[in-house]
Design an enzyme around this catalytic site. Structure first.
Site, PDB file in Angstrom:
ATOM      1  N   GLY A 239     -16.740  -0.563 -19.691  1.00 15.14           N
ATOM      2  CA  GLY A 239     -17.126  -0.362 -18.302  1.00 15.14           C
ATOM      3  C   GLY A 239     -16.079   0.164 -17.348  1.00 15.14           C
ATOM      4  O   GLY A 239     -16.399   0.505 -16.213  1.00 15.14           O
ATOM      5  N   PRO A 276     -14.556  -0.142 -24.673  1.00 15.56           N
ATOM      6  CA  PRO A 276     -14.593   1.007 -23.766  1.00 15.56           C
ATOM      7  C   PRO A 276     -15.234   2.222 -24.423  1.00 15.56           C
ATOM      8  O   PRO A 276     -15.032   2.478 -25.612  1.00 15.56           O
ATOM      9  CB  PRO A 276     -13.103   1.277 -23.498  1.00 15.56           C
ATOM     10  CG  PRO A 276     -12.391   0.746 -24.690  1.00 15.56           C
ATOM     11  CD  PRO A 276     -13.216  -0.374 -25.244  1.00 15.56           C
ATOM     12  N   TYR A 318     -28.355  10.258 -12.642  1.00 11.09           N
ATOM     13  CA  TYR A 318     -27.593   9.297 -11.841  1.00 11.09           C
ATOM     14  C   TYR A 318     -27.001   9.919 -10.582  1.00 11.09           C
ATOM     15  O   TYR A 318     -26.086   9.330  -9.984  1.00 11.09           O
ATOM     16  CB  TYR A 318     -26.410   8.734 -12.656  1.00 11.09           C
ATOM     17  CG  TYR A 318     -26.720   8.321 -14.060  1.00 11.09           C
ATOM     18  CD1 TYR A 318     -27.434   7.150 -14.326  1.00 11.09           C
ATOM     19  CD2 TYR A 318     -26.296   9.087 -15.140  1.00 11.09           C
ATOM     20  CE1 TYR A 318     -27.699   6.763 -15.631  1.00 11.09           C
ATOM     21  CE2 TYR A 318     -26.559   8.710 -16.450  1.00 11.09           C
ATOM     22  CZ  TYR A 318     -27.264   7.553 -16.679  1.00 11.09           C
ATOM     23  OH  TYR A 318     -27.519   7.175 -17.967  1.00 11.09           O
ATOM     24  N   CYS A 346     -37.396  24.350 -16.268  1.00 17.34           N
ATOM     25  CA  CYS A 346     -38.443  24.481 -15.254  1.00 17.34           C
ATOM     26  C   CYS A 346     -38.683  23.179 -14.492  1.00 17.34           C
ATOM     27  O   CYS A 346     -39.773  22.592 -14.573  1.00 17.34           O
ATOM     28  CB  CYS A 346     -39.720  24.935 -15.935  1.00 17.34           C
ATOM     29  SG  CYS A 346     -39.422  26.412 -16.880  1.00 17.34           S
ATOM     30  N   TYR A 375     -21.331  10.420 -22.498  1.00 17.13           N
ATOM     31  CA  TYR A 375     -22.748  10.449 -22.122  1.00 17.13           C
ATOM     32  C   TYR A 375     -23.195  11.875 -21.793  1.00 17.13           C
ATOM     33  O   TYR A 375     -24.022  12.086 -20.917  1.00 17.13           O
ATOM     34  CB  TYR A 375     -23.018   9.474 -20.966  1.00 17.13           C
ATOM     35  CG  TYR A 375     -22.501   8.075 -21.261  1.00 17.13           C
ATOM     36  CD1 TYR A 375     -23.120   7.299 -22.242  1.00 17.13           C
ATOM     37  CD2 TYR A 375     -21.379   7.551 -20.630  1.00 17.13           C
ATOM     38  CE1 TYR A 375     -22.633   6.036 -22.559  1.00 17.13           C
ATOM     39  CE2 TYR A 375     -20.883   6.292 -20.946  1.00 17.13           C
ATOM     40  CZ  TYR A 375     -21.520   5.544 -21.907  1.00 17.13           C
ATOM     41  OH  TYR A 375     -21.040   4.297 -22.234  1.00 17.13           O
TER      42      TYR A 375
HETATM   43  N1  LLP Z   1     -20.540  -2.223 -24.274  1.00 15.03           N
HETATM   44  C1  LLP Z   1     -21.844  -2.322 -23.974  1.00 15.03           C
HETATM   45  C2  LLP Z   1     -22.587  -3.504 -24.414  1.00 15.03           C
HETATM   46  C3  LLP Z   1     -22.483  -1.298 -23.221  1.00 15.03           C
HETATM   47  O1  LLP Z   1     -23.768  -1.419 -22.917  1.00 15.03           O
HETATM   48  C4  LLP Z   1     -21.741  -0.175 -22.799  1.00 15.03           C
HETATM   49  C5  LLP Z   1     -22.364   0.921 -22.044  1.00 15.03           C
HETATM   50  C6  LLP Z   1     -20.377  -0.103 -23.158  1.00 15.03           C
HETATM   51  C7  LLP Z   1     -19.813  -1.156 -23.888  1.00 15.03           C
HETATM   52  C8  LLP Z   1     -19.503   1.052 -22.777  1.00 15.03           C
HETATM   53  O2  LLP Z   1     -19.360   1.188 -21.416  1.00 15.03           O
HETATM   54  P1  LLP Z   1     -18.352   2.283 -20.816  1.00 15.03           P
HETATM   55  O3  LLP Z   1     -16.949   1.841 -21.156  1.00 15.03           O
HETATM   56  O4  LLP Z   1     -18.683   3.578 -21.453  1.00 15.03           O
HETATM   57  O5  LLP Z   1     -18.611   2.270 -19.365  1.00 15.03           O
HETATM   58  N2  LLP Z   1     -25.341   6.822 -19.570  1.00 15.03           N
HETATM   59  C9  LLP Z   1     -24.634   6.214 -18.480  1.00 15.03           C
HETATM   60  C10 LLP Z   1     -23.753   5.060 -18.954  1.00 15.03           C
HETATM   61  C11 LLP Z   1     -24.498   4.003 -19.735  1.00 15.03           C
HETATM   62  C12 LLP Z   1     -23.625   2.875 -20.216  1.00 15.03           C
HETATM   63  C13 LLP Z   1     -24.361   1.989 -21.163  1.00 15.03           C
HETATM   64  N3  LLP Z   1     -23.599   0.929 -21.721  1.00 15.03           N
HETATM   65  C14 LLP Z   1     -23.829   7.278 -17.743  1.00 15.03           C
HETATM   66  O6  LLP Z   1     -23.884   8.456 -18.123  1.00 15.03           O
HETATM   67  O7  LLP Z   1     -23.160   6.977 -16.754  1.00 15.03           O
END
Ligand code: LLP
Length: 421
Positions: A239, A276, A318, A346, A375
């Protein structure tokens, strides 16, 4: 910091000029930098130096096997959220004991796949899932290490679609019910409680929500240990956000995040896992596209690109901002004008940016979307029967196609026609 820089007036990925890749593979394409991936993984790994830990890359962010292999080679584990991701991680050579299986709705088939193939830990998100996992494990004569994902009811202060740690979100079990659920887990055959899991959201630009959540996890560790559970591992989720604009945003650094983890949890003597995704791959990837047309509308100018929302859905989904830069460096001080940057799909939603200030551009020019590594490719689709775009991995002066663009025939021939037609 990334490795996409202008050199001699041309944007490079490490030592490779991007026009050279465009010439070789056509546009649009995703391009990743090995040096940036490596650097970002190491930042996390070093942030937890001296603490028993495993960085489990959240492969949902970008799951090409070449990326997985690069990271696994540096010692990364993987966080997977589906049977497909599990199989992909294994195919990339990641051993089962470095794979954590997360996700809110794992099916029994997916559990079986992971248990048979070997898994480090399953993060359980509900009581029905706990029972299903116990059944699957005992059916295979195995015992599976688990952590229960708790929902700490903390506001992650991020986009609503990617916040997961509030009680109204579908994720985890309410932290107030944790004792009951752990007691149940301890009673069930085939289940071995090893830890606690938490993940509160994505693109967090402030450490405070993490701190609040981790404090609750620390308290819960004490409570569960007093109840007799051997809590020896804490999975702290992912996150941590990245800067999407060059200018003002400055999310906390992994080293600051690591220091906060030590402060809040270091005294517990647990092994730490983090998951991460975005911070490892986000700024390690760009999307390169070509201008098809410039079109003057009423009071606005449209820059029509050959990339579209099916290739990069984040702006449509988003309202995400991605910096867009010309591949040929504009002369210093050149006047910028506002463009609506759009793709050919379109839908009006196929808009990457409105009123974006850009230097003069012409048909045929190349542009790059920055921070598109996370993503991006993984959320792409073939909407409008547009082929999934290639992925390229650069390593110093080398580049390789790590996913080729399908031909129209390959796309079309995936359909099968019933015999009555
Ligand atoms: N662990 C779990 C349980 C998760 O659900 C996620 C992301 C992560 C780790 C990794 O999070 P990160 O470090 O990448 O923030 N598609 C969206 C983001 C969706 C995130 C889903 N879960 C976007 O493009 O912003």
């Amino acid at each position: 910091m990334d490795h996409f820089l202008y050199r001699g007036g041309v944007l490079h990925a490490e030592d490779v000029p991007l026009p050279e890749i465009a010439e070789a593979v056509g546009t649009p394409f995703y391009c990743y930098s090995t040096a940036t991936l490596t650097r970002h993984f190491r930042l996390f790994d070093e942030a937890l130096d001296g603490v028993d830990h495993l960085v489990c890359y959240a492969m949902k962010a970008a799951s090409n096997q070449a990326i997985l292999k690069t990271l696994a080679g540096l010692g990364a584990g993987m966080d997977v959220v589906s049977g497909g991701e599990y199989a992909r991680a294994r195919a990339a050579g990641v051993p089962g004991e470095r794979i954590v299986f997360s996700g809110v709705g794992k099916t029994r088939d997916e559990m079986r796949l992971a248990l048979e193939g070997g898994v480090r830990q399953v993060n359980v998100e509900s009581e029905p899932e706990l029972h299903a996992l116990s059944e699957v494990a005992t059916g295979l004569g195995l015992s599976v290490p688990i952590a229960v994902r708790v929902n700490p009811d903390v506001d992650a202060r991020t986009h609503a679609k990617i916040a997961t740690g509030k009680s109204e979100n579908k994720f985890g079990i309410p932290i107030a019910r944790a004792r009951e659920v752990y007691a149940e887990a301890a009673r069930l055959p085939g289940i071995e409680v090893v830890g606690i899991d938490v993940h509160i959201g994505s693109q967090l630009t402030d450490l405070e929500p993490f701190r609040l959540a981790y404090r609750k996890v620390a308290e819960l560790t004490d409570v569960l240990r007093a109840d007799g559970h051997d809590i020896r591992r804490l999975d702290l989720g992912g996150g941590l956000g990245i800067p999407y604009t060059r200018s003002n945003e400055a999310p906390p650094l992994p080293v600051e995040y690591g220091a906060m983890i030590r402060e809040e949890l270091g005294h517990l003597g647990c092994e730490i896992e983090i998951e991460p995704g975005r911070l490892i791959v986000g700024n390690a990837g760009i999307l390169v596209s070509r201008v098809i047309y410039l079109k003057s509308g009423e009071g606005r100018d449209f820059l029509i690109l050959d990339a579209a929302m099916n290739d990069l859905i984040r702006p449509a989904m988003y309202d995400a901002h991605h910096d867009i830069v010309p591949v040929i460096e504009p002369a210093p001080g050149v006047a910028q004008t506002p463009y609506d940057v759009v793709g050919p799909v379109c839908e009006s939603g196929d808009t990457f940016a409105r009123g974006r200030m850009l230097p003069p551009l012409a048909e045929g020019d190349l542009v790059a979307f920055r921070s598109a590594g996370a993503y991006g490719a993984v959320m792409s689709s073939e909407y409008n029967t547009r082929p999934l775009i290639p992925e390229i991995l650069v390593n110093e002066r080398d580049f390789a196609v790590i996913r080729a663009r399908p031909t129209f025939d390959e796309m079309i021939n995936r359909d099968t026609i019933p015999e009555w037609l």
